[in-house]
Every structure is written in C-alpha cells, then in structure tokens.
Design an enzyme around this catalytic site. Sequence first.
Site: not given
Ligand code: NAD
Length: 437
Positions: A149, A152, A249, A260, A253, A263, A204, A11
């Site tokens: 939203f 990936e 959706f 996401c 499958g 959790k 969300k 994100v």
């Molecule tokens: P991720 O695990 O890919 O990235 C999180 C990043 O935060 C990592 O690079 C980590 O090293 C960094 N981090 C951790 N602690 C830190 C700190 N103290 N200081 C600085 N950086 C730090 O996570 P993500 O998939 O990008 O998801 C992030 C949030 O967005 C989550 O809450 C997730 O639920 C939400 N989200 C994710 C998606 C998705 O498709 N991945 C979509 C929508 C929302």
Amino acid sequence: MKIAILGTGYVGLVTGTCLADCGNEVTCIDKDAAKVLGLQQGRIPIYEPGLEELVERSSREGRLRFTTELAEGLRGARVVFICVGTPQSESGAADLSTVFAVAEAIAKVAEDPKLVVVKSTVPVGTNAKVLEILSKANIVHKAASNPEFLKEGAAIEDCTKPDRVVVGVRDQESAELLRELYAPFLRTERPFLVMSPESAEMTKYVANAMLATKISFINEMANLCERTHADINDVRRGIGHDVRIGFQFLFPGAGYGGSCFPKDIRAVISMAAEKGMESRILQSVDAVNEAQKSRLFEKIKTHYGEKLGGKTFAIWGLAFKPRTDDIREAPSLVLINELLRSGAKCRVHDPEAMDNVRSQLGDRIEYLDRPMDAVKGADALVIVTEWQEFRSPDFATLASTLRDKVVFDGRNLYEPKAPAAYGLTYHSIGRATTGPR
Ligand code: NAD
C-alpha cells in the site's frame, strides 16, 4: 531472516531496503543488468525521499545485495517476495506474464522450500495459479499474498509505519513467519490482518478503487461548481468536516495518474467483466479521469481560442504527483502532447522528473532547471503537479515575466485573489477565474 526480492523497482527496492534496515539479510534480484550494476555501485535508479541513505547504509554493512542471478539471490532465502510489474495489457486486464515467469523460474531454481509472497498487485486467483506453478517443483513451496500500500514520495514512511499489513495465507505457519518479518514495523500496535489470498488480492484493488473514486467524484463536482458559480474549495471544506466524509483524496485537480490507479481501476473492470458483471461505477471513474486530464487544455483553448501556434507555455510539474520522478500516465504528458499538436511550445520544469520526460519527448520541449527560468519567454504558466516549491511563488516576478500574464493552475495552489492582486489572470479548477479577462 534471509530474504530475496524479485523485481527491484519502486516496491521491491523500498521493501528490500526497509527489511534490510531492520537487520534482515536481503538480496534484491532484477533482470535489468544496468539497474543492478548501478545499485551495486550505489546509484539509486528512482527518486524516493530517504531511500539513498538507507540503501547506502545497509549495502555498506553487507545486509543488502543486488544481483541479476536468480539462483544466487534465492540461495538460503526463507521468504521470496515477487515485486515485478503488472502493467495493463491491451484488453485492460493486468498483464501477469512476468509474475508467472518468475514463479516458473523459482520453481526451477530454488534448492530449498520457500514461502513465495506475491507483493505485486494482481487479480484474484493469481496466488492460486502461482502455487500451482510452484507445485511443479520437487520441493514443496508455499505461496502467500501481501499487497503493498506504499505511496511513492512517502514510500519509506509507509513501509516502516504501515496503516496496516495485509497477508493472505493458507496456513498459520506462513502467517506467523510474515508476522515475525513485519514485527519491527508493527511496534505501535499497527494491525496485522490475516485473511485468504483471494481476499488479500481483492483488498488492494478495492483500496485503490475507493481512492480513485473519491478523486473522480470531487473532480466531477468541481466541474459542476464552475458551471454553477459555486467554489469547490468552500464546498470541500463544507463536506470535509463531516467525519463520515473527511478531507483526504478530495482535492480537485488535473486527474490522477501514476503506475497504479489507472491500471488497477481497469484491472477491476476487466475482472468484473470476466465474471459477467459490469463495473459501472469504475467505468465512470476511469472515464471522468481521462476527461479531467484534458481539463487544463480545455481552459487554455477557452482562454486563447483553438489556434495556439506562436504561444509558449511554461509548465511547472511533470511527475504524476510530488516527491517522485514517476511519470507513468502523468496528466502533464497528456497536456504537453495536446499543446504540441496545437502548435504551441513548452518550457518545462520539474524538480525530479525531467530526465524521465526527456527520454520520452526528447528535444520537442525545453527543460529548465529552475521554475522561474521556465517562465522566461513564456506567454502563460500551467501548473500540473503540486510540488511544495510552487506554493509560494513571487507573483510580482511572474506578472512581469509572463507575456500574457496568465496562470492555469491544475492543482488549486493559490487563494484566487493572490495572483489577481498582481494583475495575473488566474484559472483554477472548480473556482471562478480571477484577475483581468
Ligand atoms: P517497477 O516497474 O518500478 O519495477 C518492476 C521491476 O521488476 C523492474 O525493475 C524490472 O526490471 C523488474 N523485472 C521485470 N521482470 C523481471 C524478471 N523476470 N526478473 C526480475 N526482475 C524483473 O514496478 P513497481 O512500481 O515497483 O510495481 C511493482 C508491483 O507493485 C506492481 O504490481 C504494482 O502495481 C505494485 N504496486 C506499486 C506501487 C507503486 O507505488 N509503484 C504501490 C503498490 C503496489
């Protein structure tokens, strides 16, 4: 505008890059020094179509920077996005320790007033707690919510052409600042929805809960189709043309995975429990999905019997969905572990996710660079992720290569008659098995 992004994962990196691409000056901060060094040298830590080119361009033009130093990253930034992970804790609730830790750090280090925007997916009330933490500073900061939203595999498109932008704010000024920031992405009259932080946080989770419910619903119906000799694909077409239902959706499958849905569904169940409410629908959605992740293995055992020692399975697809390298909660891992426990061997192929799986499973399985190489020496093929390149395989080669001439398709990629015409036994989800038995 000067922006800081805290957390440079799926994100944070996508958001920071897209904001830099439209002219903002963005600093992405992450505690992972290896990741930051790699990004500074132009190495992208994740696979996301189109991302590398955008990172390269904005970095070259000096609009996008990466650092591990919070104070340096925050300097001069008007808006600070919190994009750190909120994984599931042991109780099922979202683990908010990193969100609160970075809020504390901002309160300590920031030299001027910030609008701190929580983009991470967080339970209702988190924004209020972040504001409470920020209020310990001598400077008056504000806190807003702006749930993400993006999907990936299509993250750049989703970020730059969002269906909607949701912001949760406590004052008009914060809303206007965020509207200005998002204006380049809203040019085609995309809605910018302003609400309270609590409603934004809830939006969300409700969106993800609805989508996961659709998946578990169609999977349960697919399993019923198998027992009643109905065909889920015909049923899907039969219901999807009803505009109240639609097609999205509703693909049966091998279960949903990813960072996401699993959790977030459990976080809502936990949020409800904290308020003395039982979330009966979402408990079922989660339970149906956990069972569905074993559906392919059950089909394999029905075909071969309990003992799989001496059998080798080719597996196509490891990522939890196509166009990503993310394997968090991927159904493929459940299947591989079940196969290994039963004494079977696995030869796997995925266009992007093999390194991530290798770091978890090491040499317990074999990794092949091409789909047809995985099939060589295998008794059967199992398809777990619907990558585009698996959609039109050479069935003649599959039939002449697979020792037992069996395909287990967890994503219903083929018309059942097509593999059967080549003498392959073809098992799919919610449809009759075709070919020789
Ligand atoms: P991720 O695990 O890919 O990235 C999180 C990043 O935060 C990592 O690079 C980590 O090293 C960094 N981090 C951790 N602690 C830190 C700190 N103290 N200081 C600085 N950086 C730090 O996570 P993500 O998939 O990008 O998801 C992030 C949030 O967005 C989550 O809450 C997730 O639920 C939400 N989200 C994710 C998606 C998705 O498709 N991945 C979509 C929508 C929302």
